[in-house]
Motif scaffolding. Structure first.
Motif, PDB file in Angstrom:
ATOM      1  N   UNK A   6       0.865  -1.185   0.000  1.00  0.00           N
ATOM      2  CA  UNK A   6       0.000   0.000   0.000  1.00  0.00           C
ATOM      3  C   UNK A   6       0.898   1.231   0.000  1.00  0.00           C
ATOM      4  N   UNK A   7       0.546   2.222  -0.799  1.00  0.00           N
ATOM      5  CA  UNK A   7       1.393   3.418  -0.883  1.00  0.00           C
ATOM      6  C   UNK A   7       0.559   4.606  -1.351  1.00  0.00           C
ATOM      7  N   UNK A   8       0.970   5.834  -0.969  1.00  0.00           N
ATOM      8  CA  UNK A   8       0.235   7.012  -1.435  1.00  0.00           C
ATOM      9  C   UNK A   8       0.418   7.155  -2.945  1.00  0.00           C
ATOM     10  N   UNK A   9      -0.654   7.403  -3.665  1.00  0.00           N
ATOM     11  CA  UNK A   9      -0.561   7.518  -5.129  1.00  0.00           C
ATOM     12  C   UNK A   9      -1.789   8.221  -5.675  1.00  0.00           C
ATOM     13  N   UNK A  10      -1.987   8.062  -6.986  1.00  0.00           N
ATOM     14  CA  UNK A  10      -3.146   8.711  -7.612  1.00  0.00           C
ATOM     15  C   UNK A  10      -3.799   7.755  -8.605  1.00  0.00           C
ATOM     16  N   UNK A  11      -5.055   8.058  -8.942  1.00  0.00           N
ATOM     17  CA  UNK A  11      -5.877   7.127  -9.736  1.00  0.00           C
ATOM     18  C   UNK A  11      -5.281   6.861 -11.124  1.00  0.00           C
ATOM     19  N   UNK A  12      -4.484   7.799 -11.652  1.00  0.00           N
ATOM     20  CA  UNK A  12      -3.927   7.575 -12.993  1.00  0.00           C
ATOM     21  C   UNK A  12      -2.916   6.419 -13.004  1.00  0.00           C
ATOM     22  N   UNK A  14      -3.555   3.446 -11.773  1.00  0.00           N
ATOM     23  CA  UNK A  14      -4.265   2.156 -11.817  1.00  0.00           C
ATOM     24  C   UNK A  14      -3.953   1.397 -13.107  1.00  0.00           C
ATOM     25  N   UNK A  15      -3.583   0.124 -12.951  1.00  0.00           N
ATOM     26  CA  UNK A  15      -3.281  -0.709 -14.118  1.00  0.00           C
ATOM     27  C   UNK A  15      -1.872  -0.542 -14.637  1.00  0.00           C
ATOM     28  N   UNK A  16      -1.094   0.355 -13.999  1.00  0.00           N
ATOM     29  CA  UNK A  16       0.285   0.578 -14.472  1.00  0.00           C
ATOM     30  C   UNK A  16       1.283  -0.136 -13.572  1.00  0.00           C
ATOM     31  N   UNK A  17       2.499  -0.321 -14.111  1.00  0.00           N
ATOM     32  CA  UNK A  17       3.585  -0.897 -13.319  1.00  0.00           C
ATOM     33  C   UNK A  17       4.446   0.247 -12.808  1.00  0.00           C
ATOM     34  N   UNK A  18       4.635   0.307 -11.507  1.00  0.00           N
ATOM     35  CA  UNK A  18       5.461   1.380 -10.934  1.00  0.00           C
ATOM     36  C   UNK A  18       6.454   0.764  -9.950  1.00  0.00           C
ATOM     37  N   UNK A  39       1.692  -7.847   4.234  1.00  0.00           N
ATOM     38  CA  UNK A  39       1.675  -6.694   3.322  1.00  0.00           C
ATOM     39  C   UNK A  39       2.705  -5.651   3.771  1.00  0.00           C
ATOM     40  N   UNK A  40       2.979  -4.710   2.887  1.00  0.00           N
ATOM     41  CA  UNK A  40       3.936  -3.640   3.175  1.00  0.00           C
ATOM     42  C   UNK A  40       3.285  -2.272   3.063  1.00  0.00           C
ATOM     43  N   UNK A  41       3.807  -1.301   3.785  1.00  0.00           N
ATOM     44  CA  UNK A  41       3.526   0.099   3.484  1.00  0.00           C
ATOM     45  C   UNK A  41       4.744   0.575   2.704  1.00  0.00           C
ATOM     46  N   UNK A  42       4.512   1.270   1.610  1.00  0.00           N
ATOM     47  CA  UNK A  42       5.638   1.662   0.774  1.00  0.00           C
ATOM     48  C   UNK A  42       5.502   3.078   0.265  1.00  0.00           C
ATOM     49  N   UNK A  43       6.461   3.482  -0.569  1.00  0.00           N
ATOM     50  CA  UNK A  43       6.390   4.816  -1.185  1.00  0.00           C
ATOM     51  C   UNK A  43       6.860   4.713  -2.625  1.00  0.00           C
ATOM     52  N   UNK A  44       6.227   5.528  -3.459  1.00  0.00           N
ATOM     53  CA  UNK A  44       6.491   5.518  -4.887  1.00  0.00           C
ATOM     54  C   UNK A  44       7.911   5.991  -5.163  1.00  0.00           C
ATOM     55  N   UNK A  45       8.634   5.265  -6.005  1.00  0.00           N
ATOM     56  CA  UNK A  45      10.000   5.694  -6.331  1.00  0.00           C
ATOM     57  C   UNK A  45      10.001   6.413  -7.678  1.00  0.00           C
ATOM     58  N   UNK A  46       9.378   5.805  -8.654  1.00  0.00           N
ATOM     59  CA  UNK A  46       9.270   6.474  -9.946  1.00  0.00           C
ATOM     60  C   UNK A  46       8.057   5.901 -10.670  1.00  0.00           C
ATOM     61  N   UNK A  47       7.531   6.641 -11.631  1.00  0.00           N
ATOM     62  CA  UNK A  47       6.359   6.141 -12.349  1.00  0.00           C
ATOM     63  C   UNK A  47       6.788   5.318 -13.550  1.00  0.00           C
TER      64      UNK A  47
END
Ligand code: 5AD
Ligand code: SF4
Length: 478
Positions: A447-453, A455-459, A470-478
């Motif tokens: 689970x990580x903070x993100x945005x609806x755009x 959805x369905x993408x690999x990040x 499960x993990x709490x995580x953070x976005x590194x790159x899109x």
């Protein structure tokens, strides 16, 4: 066709598809009339119990309901309520009976409401007898073998005020190319085979889903290509025992060969599959998995019991040593593999010593997750007739001990990813707004903070905090 148990009336797949499409059109016309008269769209609510096979078959039924012109809703105050049932353990049956009382009261308020029950539980004679006797307000009942006839049965139900029960004893028919809905736009289950020939002594599946039948590889590849063209990048190949895929085809194909065909599908990024029976897992499959760029490094390998004595009575066709050797071989070829399993506690005759063998295998295998089940007596299976059933309190006490070990091992295994960066497929927004859920190739949720755009993408996500499974995580790159 009403109130009967019939054998399949043989048509070819193409003929049958055309036939069902004509019933969809007839039902569409009738539904449009009813909808006009009501001055609103007609609605349906579909609930699925059980496994991913059922999820997949529910998508097919939903696809037909959509095409006929019904609008799906979550609330059971709908014009049509459908349950796709499961019977693998008794509590699945009890849930359905429990909810039928509620449906009855809804129908009292809306007599035009239609109630439809289908799937595995309906393949049991005592269930059908009970529905006929005690639940006459159910409008349509059908099983697992004639789901492809849904449009026809539905149309018949719309014109009838009698309870319709239509159960087949078996089929070897596989009907392709009917409309289907998809729960996700970017990932999809794909049936590669139906039924099971293994007859594990506790299991009702071979009785309710019939003998093993594989789809032709070309039909599977065609479906996957179509899904990819439609935006899907991850497929889950589904079968009760995928490792024996293709054996019954006119031109036999191995599961590993099927995987290689799918590897070549451009645009497909991830391939998953379940379930693998340990007795049929070949070296060829391990090699294929090890060299593949698309097959996820996750294997669901049901153990059921760690005791060789119990495994024999379960008719699993492997023993503790063979299972452990297999796991060792897999780990050697694919060191980062994530292993998950199913375990039954309290199988008839299971002693404390047998149970300790199960604990021992769990301690040795290092499962990322294990699904643990209390043995449930299923009518007409060989295990149901065994005299030495384990008392509930003994089974429950063992279950709790197993669960504690499974959770401890799972936490240890999951923590290997701590502080690493993993590619995840973003699947949905969690209940907490702004927090999204993705899945790594190891089937681990993040689970990580993100945005609806997204959805369905690999990040890429950094796995910051391990919370067990499960993990709490953070976005590194899109
Ligand atoms: N009781 C308990 N668990 C069962 N399973 C299948 N049949 C039974 C039963 N009678 C479990 C097995 C299987 C999973 C899908 O359900 O562990 O792998
Ligand atoms: Fe049931 Fe065994 Fe077949 Fe799995 S392999 S569906 S447990 S009979």
């Amino acid at each position: 066709m009403t109130n009967e148990s019939s054998k399949e009336k043989k048509t070819t797949s193409v003929e049958e598809t055309l036939r069902q499409r004509s019933f969809i059109e007839l039902a569409q016309a009738l539904t449009a009339q009813k909808s006009n008269a009501a001055g609103r769209p007609l609605t349906y609510c579909l609930t699925t119990f059980g496994c991913q096979m059922n999820e997949k078959q529910s998508e097919a039924v939903a696809g037909i309901m959509d095409e006929i012109g019904y609008v799906r809703q979550d609330n059971e105050e709908a014009d049509v309520v459908l349950y796709n049932t499961c019977t693998v353990r008794e509590n699945a049956n009890l849930k359905v009976y429990g909810r039928l009382g509620h449906l009855h009261s809804l129908k009292d308020r809306n007599p035009d409401m239609k109630i439809i029950l289908f799937g595995c539980m309906m393949q049991e004679q005592h269930v059908v007898d009970k529905i006929r006797k005690s639940y006459p307000f159910v409008d349509l009942v059908f099983g697992t073998h004639n789901i492809f006839k849904f449009a026809e049965l539905f149309y018949e139900m719309l014109q009838s005020d009698q309870q319709i029960i239509n159960i087949w004893e078996g089929t070897d028919q596989i009907v392709e190319d009917l409309p289907t809905e998809r729960n996700y736009t970017f990932k999809s289950g794909v049936n590669i085979m139906f039924g099971c020939n293994n007859f594990c002594s506790y299991c009702i599946v071979p009785y309710v889903r019939g003998r093993e039948r594989s789809r032709e590889p070309e039909a599977i590849v065609k479906e996957v290509k179509r899904l990819v063209a439609d935006g899907v990048s991850e497929v889950m190949l589904l079968g009760q025992n995928v490792n024996s895929y293709g054996k019954t085809l006119e031109h036999p194909v191995t599961f590993a060969q099927l995987l290689e065909m799918l590897e070549d599908v451009e645009g497909l990024k991830r391939i998953r599959f379940m379930t693998s029976h340990p007795k049929d897992l070949s070296d060829e499959l391990i090699e294929t998995m090890a060299k593949s760029k698309k097959i996820c490094h996750h294997l669901h390998l049901p153990l059921q019991s760690g005791s060789s004595r119990i495994l024999k009575i379960m008719n699993r066709c492997y023993d503790k040593e063979k299972y452990l050797n297999l796991v060792e071989k897999i780990r050697k070829a694919i060191p980062d593999i994530s292993l998950t399993t199913d375990i039954i506690v309290g199988f008839p005759g299971e002693t404390e010593e047998d149970f300790r063998e199960t604990l021992d295998v769990v301690a040795k295998c290092g499962y990322d997750t294990a699904f643990t089940f209390l043995y449930s007596k299923r009518s007409d299976t060989p295990a149901a007739a065994m005299e030495n059933q384990v008392p509930q309190d003994v089974a429950k006490e063992r279950f709790n001990r197993l669960l504690a070990l499974v959770q401890k091992e799972g936490r240890t295994r999951s923590s290997r990813f701590e502080a690493s960066v993993q590619e995840v497929l973003v699947e949905e927004e969690s209940k907490e707004k702004g927090i999204f859920t993705g899945r790594t190739e190891y089937n681990l949720l993040v689970h990580f903070p993100g945005s609806a755009d997204l959805l369905g993408k690999y990040v890429k996500v950094s796995l910051d905090e391990c919370h067990g499974f499960y993990y709490m995580g953070s976005l590194v790159e899109e």
